[in-house]
Design an enzyme around this catalytic site. Sequence first.
Site, PDB file in Angstrom:
ATOM      1  N   ASP A 175      -4.217   4.438  -9.379  1.00 27.35           N
ATOM      2  CA  ASP A 175      -4.838   3.569  -8.623  1.00 27.35           C
ATOM      3  C   ASP A 175      -5.868   3.875  -9.088  1.00 27.35           C
ATOM      4  OD1 ASP A 175      -3.058   3.331  -7.071  1.00 27.35           O
ATOM      5  OD2 ASP A 175      -3.993   4.493  -5.526  1.00 27.35           O
ATOM      6  N   ASP A 207       4.881  -1.216   0.773  1.00 24.51           N
ATOM      7  CA  ASP A 207       3.653  -0.116   1.547  1.00 24.51           C
ATOM      8  C   ASP A 207       3.800   0.186   2.121  1.00 24.51           C
ATOM      9  OD1 ASP A 207       2.019  -0.500  -0.897  1.00 24.51           O
ATOM     10  OD2 ASP A 207       1.403  -1.856  -0.436  1.00 24.51           O
TER      11      ASP A 207
END
Length: 254
Positions: free
Chosen positions: A131, A12
């Site tokens: 997500d 990330d």
Amino acid sequence: MTVAVRVIPCLDVDGGRVVKGVNFTDLRDAGDPVEMARLYDAEGADELTFLDITASSGNRETTYDIVRRTAEQVFIPLTVGGGVRSADDVDRLLRAGADKVGINTAAVARPELLRECALRFGSQCVVLSIDARRCPDPDGPRFEVTTHGGRRGTGIDALAWAARAVELGAGEILLNSMDADGTRDGYDLEMISAVRAEVDVPVIASGGAGQLADFAPAVAAGADAVLAASVFHFGHLRIADVKAALRAADVPVR
């Protein structure tokens, strides 16, 4: 033919650095993305995933630079996502060195984007990133698609969305449990199994890996690849150990 399960570290990236938190909050610095990519390549990672979690337009050139420098250093497939809004964005990332591009928020806003990208670049380049979080439902668990790094609910059922995305041309599903993300409490096996039943493309399990025993159940639930971040970044687990644990559970790995 049995296909080997892939082990994928996820980086990330925020402002050119790798960060990791819990449920996308309380982020802490984990290192330089290019150096970490080189390390993971040497340790036997099957692929790498970069997600620009802030995806601001001001940092987009930073992402291109990271992709370019990583592609020069490593020789395993690289998926890049975060802030992809158009087929031209996909084109620029592929030209920078990405092998596949993850799309989430923009596809929810305009699903036809998936078809456009699949027709232009091939389904093998198009990864739908989902997500999803659990929502109370009187008839059993329901999984809702979220956007903007998990901060916004959409009211969209994740199972139906996965199936529709594949019809539109998505060649792979990156399935991240927002409830489990960063918790190290294990993958959401029920979510993996439910999505697996809806699609016939590869499913990457993401969110919740915390110990070696977590990976094989994700594969048994239907994952074709297992993705993890903080357990690799902070040295809690090594890729070789994950592969050894999978082999011990009779899961084929490279």
